[in-house]
Enzyme design. Structure first.
Site, mmCIF file in Angstrom:
data_model
loop_
_atom_site.group_PDB
_atom_site.id
_atom_site.type_symbol
_atom_site.label_atom_id
_atom_site.label_comp_id
_atom_site.label_asym_id
_atom_site.label_seq_id
_atom_site.Cartn_x
_atom_site.Cartn_y
_atom_site.Cartn_z
ATOM 1 N N HIS A 86 0.875 -1.193 0.000
ATOM 2 C CA HIS A 86 0.000 0.000 0.000
ATOM 3 C C HIS A 86 0.900 1.227 0.000
ATOM 4 O O HIS A 86 1.509 1.557 1.019
ATOM 5 C CB HIS A 86 -0.884 0.001 1.256
ATOM 6 C CG HIS A 86 -1.869 1.126 1.320
ATOM 7 N ND1 HIS A 86 -3.209 0.927 1.594
ATOM 8 C CD2 HIS A 86 -1.727 2.471 1.156
ATOM 9 C CE1 HIS A 86 -3.834 2.094 1.604
ATOM 10 N NE2 HIS A 86 -2.957 3.062 1.351
ATOM 11 N N HIS A 128 1.430 5.430 -1.713
ATOM 12 C CA HIS A 128 0.991 6.562 -2.549
ATOM 13 C C HIS A 128 2.232 7.173 -3.182
ATOM 14 O O HIS A 128 3.086 7.710 -2.474
ATOM 15 C CB HIS A 128 0.275 7.609 -1.688
ATOM 16 C CG HIS A 128 -0.931 7.047 -1.012
ATOM 17 N ND1 HIS A 128 -2.186 7.091 -1.566
ATOM 18 C CD2 HIS A 128 -1.064 6.381 0.167
ATOM 19 C CE1 HIS A 128 -3.049 6.487 -0.757
ATOM 20 N NE2 HIS A 128 -2.386 6.041 0.297
ATOM 21 N N LYS A 177 -9.727 -0.553 -5.421
ATOM 22 C CA LYS A 177 -9.685 0.143 -4.130
ATOM 23 C C LYS A 177 -10.979 0.890 -3.862
ATOM 24 O O LYS A 177 -11.425 1.701 -4.686
ATOM 25 C CB LYS A 177 -8.492 1.117 -4.136
ATOM 26 C CG LYS A 177 -8.340 1.960 -2.895
ATOM 27 C CD LYS A 177 -7.808 1.153 -1.703
ATOM 28 C CE LYS A 177 -7.913 1.915 -0.403
ATOM 29 N NZ LYS A 177 -6.767 2.738 -0.101
ATOM 30 N N HIS A 199 -10.436 1.045 2.186
ATOM 31 C CA HIS A 199 -10.171 2.020 3.242
ATOM 32 C C HIS A 199 -11.348 1.889 4.214
ATOM 33 O O HIS A 199 -12.454 2.343 3.920
ATOM 34 C CB HIS A 199 -10.070 3.444 2.668
ATOM 35 C CG HIS A 199 -9.743 4.466 3.708
ATOM 36 N ND1 HIS A 199 -8.577 5.196 3.707
ATOM 37 C CD2 HIS A 199 -10.426 4.867 4.821
ATOM 38 C CE1 HIS A 199 -8.546 6.000 4.757
ATOM 39 N NE2 HIS A 199 -9.665 5.825 5.446
ATOM 40 N N HIS A 201 -4.490 -0.687 6.062
ATOM 41 C CA HIS A 201 -3.963 0.084 7.202
ATOM 42 C C HIS A 201 -4.829 -0.024 8.454
ATOM 43 O O HIS A 201 -5.374 0.969 8.930
ATOM 44 C CB HIS A 201 -3.730 1.559 6.838
ATOM 45 C CG HIS A 201 -4.769 2.211 5.961
ATOM 46 N ND1 HIS A 201 -6.106 2.193 6.253
ATOM 47 C CD2 HIS A 201 -4.644 2.905 4.806
ATOM 48 C CE1 HIS A 201 -6.746 2.852 5.293
ATOM 49 N NE2 HIS A 201 -5.893 3.291 4.409
ATOM 50 N N ASP A 229 1.551 2.552 3.522
ATOM 51 C CA ASP A 229 0.679 3.726 3.363
ATOM 52 C C ASP A 229 1.516 4.998 3.349
ATOM 53 O O ASP A 229 1.076 6.051 3.805
ATOM 54 C CB ASP A 229 -0.397 3.780 4.449
ATOM 55 C CG ASP A 229 -1.500 4.772 4.097
ATOM 56 O OD1 ASP A 229 -1.610 5.154 2.920
ATOM 57 O OD2 ASP A 229 -2.244 5.166 5.027
ATOM 58 N N HIS A 284 3.209 14.469 1.693
ATOM 59 C CA HIS A 284 2.620 15.815 1.547
ATOM 60 C C HIS A 284 3.721 16.793 1.921
ATOM 61 O O HIS A 284 4.459 16.543 2.891
ATOM 62 C CB HIS A 284 1.453 16.025 2.519
ATOM 63 C CG HIS A 284 0.260 15.165 2.257
ATOM 64 N ND1 HIS A 284 -0.700 15.477 1.313
ATOM 65 C CD2 HIS A 284 -0.129 13.998 2.814
ATOM 66 C CE1 HIS A 284 -1.632 14.541 1.313
ATOM 67 N NE2 HIS A 284 -1.312 13.623 2.212
ATOM 68 N N ALA A 336 -3.786 14.682 5.953
ATOM 69 C CA ALA A 336 -3.469 13.374 6.547
ATOM 70 C C ALA A 336 -2.505 12.639 5.630
ATOM 71 O O ALA A 336 -2.720 12.573 4.425
ATOM 72 C CB ALA A 336 -4.752 12.570 6.703
HETATM 73 C C1 NCD Z 1 -3.397 9.034 2.203
HETATM 74 C C2 NCD Z 1 -2.971 10.106 1.167
HETATM 75 O O1 NCD Z 1 -2.481 11.159 1.578
HETATM 76 O O2 NCD Z 1 -3.118 9.843 -0.030
HETATM 77 N N1 NCD Z 1 -3.401 9.618 3.501
HETATM 78 C C3 NCD Z 1 -3.328 8.968 4.687
HETATM 79 O O3 NCD Z 1 -3.387 9.629 5.739
HETATM 80 N N2 NCD Z 1 -3.186 7.669 4.760
HETATM 81 C C4 NCD Z 1 -4.682 8.437 1.796
HETATM 82 C C5 NCD Z 1 -5.111 7.221 2.576
HETATM 83 O O4 NCD Z 1 -4.617 6.114 2.377
HETATM 84 O O5 NCD Z 1 -5.995 7.355 3.428
HETATM 85 ZN ZN ZN Z 2 -3.252 5.022 1.736
#
Ligand code: NCD
Ligand code: ZN
Length: 347
Positions: free
Chosen positions: A15, A17, A101, A138, A176, A248, A252, A264
């Protein structure tokens, strides 16, 4: 002093991003250097809602992987009502699209396209169940009446149990997981597995909130209690094939994290494996790290196990570790709750 080694089958991240554009270029090396494969989340600004978009995104990622890097990106599709039964049948034979997803609308970053009523998707779940396509979830309700710390447990009771009752053979990954309730649930259900992040294994809500606010620990689903964290550690270090690593890692830039309404997401790819080794070592469970990071995910996704091993070395003194990475929009902090890190990959 004698060197201490740990040899493990190449780990995977189930998992992650990776974003797109410049951010993708900045963060991707930390994934292909540390993992043999990763499951790439589809929540881009324009979500990856069909096979054609996933193929374009896959090519964007592959362009940035140097020759010789042993890394396979696996892709996901974002579940929306534009997805058809035919498209799902194609996913079942697709070379690298490995899951669909499901985001509840408004649960997290870029989830505006997420779903409001799960029953609207039962016709698609039916095909997924029949064709063995994995539903990655999720698992949080988004009802504002439900306390943010309860949203995962309520999701399991009110939504997930209903889906499973209707589709008992649907393969599901609850992503997660954050709570003792979720661990208990996964242990009881045969077709459902779960990813666990390193941050939910290492920090709790007190650490995030009790001595000043720590925006770098803010993520969705939100960190829970120490009791929950210990249940997750127990699950991860048990070797149970239902639990595997999904970092996960969700970058950012600082300006978006430390803001009046901060995002988040925790960026954890760079130190994920050294931190995990340290955690497993603290829990006298080093022999259980390979199932968690390398074997269990591949088995659940029906992939052949990696053959090659990577070596991690424990240094006698703590290592100078990466603190952040720079991008043109600002820096991105690397998750590291330990003051001292001793393990690193041997080149
Ligand atoms: C993730 C994101 O920023 O894409 N953020 C997170 O807090 N985990 C999205 C997600 O998996 O919820
Ligand atoms: Zn995620």
């Amino acid at each position: 002093m004698e060197k201490i080694f740990l040899d493990i089958l190449r780990p995977d991240d189930w998992h992650v991003h990776l974003r797109e554009g410049e951010m993708l270029s900045s963060v991707l090396p930390f994934t292909y250097e540390n993992f043999g494969s990763a499951l790439i989340m589809p929540n881009l600004d324009t979500p990856i809602t069909n096979i054609s978009l996933a193929e374009t995104y896959y090519n964007e990622i592959c362009k940035r992987i140097p020759r010789g890097a042993e890394f396979t990106p696996n892709m996901t599709l974002y579940l929306t009502n534009h997805l058809s039964k035919d498209e799902i049948k194609k996913v079942s034979n697709h070379e690298y699209i490995k899951a669909i997803k499901m985001y509840p609308k408004g649960a997290t970053t870029n989830s505006d396209a997420g779903i409001s009523d799960f029953k609207d998707f039962y016709h698609l779940f039916e095909v997924m169940e029949e064709k063995g396509v994995i539903l990655s979830i999720h698992g949080e309700v988004t009802d504002e009446k439900i306390d943010v710390f309860e949203r995962e447990s309520v999701f399991i009771e009110k939504v997930l149990k209903k889906i499973i009752k209707q589709f008992p053979n649907l393969k599901i990954v609850l992503e997660h997981i954050t709570s003792a309730d979720a661990v208990k649930f996964i242990n009881e259900e045969s077709m459902v597995a779960a990813t666990i992040t390193i941050h939910h294994l290492m920090v709790n809500r007190n650490i995030m909130l009790s001595k000043g606010i720590r925006p770098d620990f803010y993520c969705a689903p939100i960190l829970k209690t120490e009791y929950d964290r210990l249940a997750l550690v127990q699950a991860a270090t048990s070797g149970n094939c239902k639990f595997f690593l999904g970092t996960d890692s969700a970058p950012h830039v600082e300006g978006k994290k430390i803001a009046s309404c901060g995002c988040a997401g925790i960026f954890s790819s760079p130190l994920a494996i050294p931190l995990l080794i340290q955690l497993f070592e603290e829990h006298s469970s080093l022999e259980k790290i390979e199932p968690f990071v390398s074997r269990n995910g591949r088995a659940f996704y029906g992939l052949r196990q990696h053959k090659d091993r990577v070596r991690y070395v424990k240094r006698p003194k703590s290592i100078e570790v990466i603190k952040d990475i720079k991008s043109s929009h600002g820096k991105i902090t690397v998750f590291n709750p330990y003051n001292e890190v001793y393990w690193e990959k041997e080149d």
